[in-house]
Design an enzyme around this catalytic site. Structure first.
Site, short mmCIF file in Angstrom:
data_model
loop_
_atom_site.label_atom_id
_atom_site.label_comp_id
_atom_site.label_asym_id
_atom_site.label_seq_id
_atom_site.Cartn_x
_atom_site.Cartn_y
_atom_site.Cartn_z
N GLY A 59 -21.62 -8.47 61.88
CA GLY A 59 -21.36 -7.99 63.23
C GLY A 59 -22.61 -7.99 64.09
CB THR B 128 -23.68 -8.74 69.02
OG1 THR B 128 -24.55 -7.65 69.26
CG2 THR B 128 -22.35 -8.25 68.47
CG HIS C 83 -31.15 -5.51 66.70
ND1 HIS C 83 -30.75 -6.82 66.56
CD2 HIS C 83 -30.02 -4.80 66.86
CE1 HIS C 83 -29.43 -6.90 66.65
NE2 HIS C 83 -28.96 -5.67 66.81
CG HIS D 14 -28.87 -0.35 65.23
ND1 HIS D 14 -28.30 -0.32 66.48
CD2 HIS D 14 -28.65 -1.59 64.74
CE1 HIS D 14 -27.75 -1.50 66.74
NE2 HIS D 14 -27.95 -2.30 65.71
#
Ligand SMILES: [Zn+2]
Length: 148
Positions: free
Chosen positions: A91, A93, A98, A100
């Site tokens: 998932g 995108t 990156h 989180h």
């Protein structure tokens, strides 16, 4: 340069930047999952963790480490979920690594990382362990522990 994260790092797109280091930048997610949802990105445009230069990966996770406590304190969170969607199938995108950092509170209704997986494993753990050690080029001897 069309990658939004590259453009944020370069200062071409406005973002709420909270930390900037030579090889990594951190800013608030524009669609936060919780107050204080931070994204930490490497300067280099690299789609997946395994594609990163080791030094860039070290810099990235050093910044994650540096931010985890202050991010939590800033929003008075009780914990944080720190995660990476690594590859299209997950998932992810934006094809720029990156991390989180999502602040968490007990009773916030979000589950643990374990709750995103509906199915369990299909192959024996020992078989998978052997396959990973083989891919790494490490010996099964590492199972024995370090000499004391
Ligand atoms: Zn990029």
């Amino acid at each position: 340069m069309s990658c939004i994260f590259c453009r944020i790092v370069a200062g071409e797109i406005q973002a709420e930047i909270v930390a900037r280091e030579p090889a990594a930048t951190a800013f608030l997610d524009v669609q936060p999952l919780a107050d204080g949802h931070v994204l930490v990105v490497p300067r280099a445009h690299v789609p997946a963790i395994e594609d990163m230069e080791p030094g860039d990966a070290e810099a990235l996770f050093r910044l994650v480490h540096r931010l985890a406590g202050p991010t939590r304190a800033a929003v008075r969170a009780e914990g944080s979920t720190i995660g990476v969607n690594n590859g299209d199938a997950t998932g992810q995108t934006i094809p720029h690594v990156h991390v989180h950092i999502v602040p968490r509170w007990s009773g916030d209704g979000a589950g643990s990382v374990h709750t995103i997986f509906k199915s369990g494993t299909r192959r024996p753990v020992a078989e998978i362990g052997a396959a990973i050690r083989k891919a790494l080029g490490t010996s099964a001897d590492i199972q024995k522990g370090l000499p004391t």
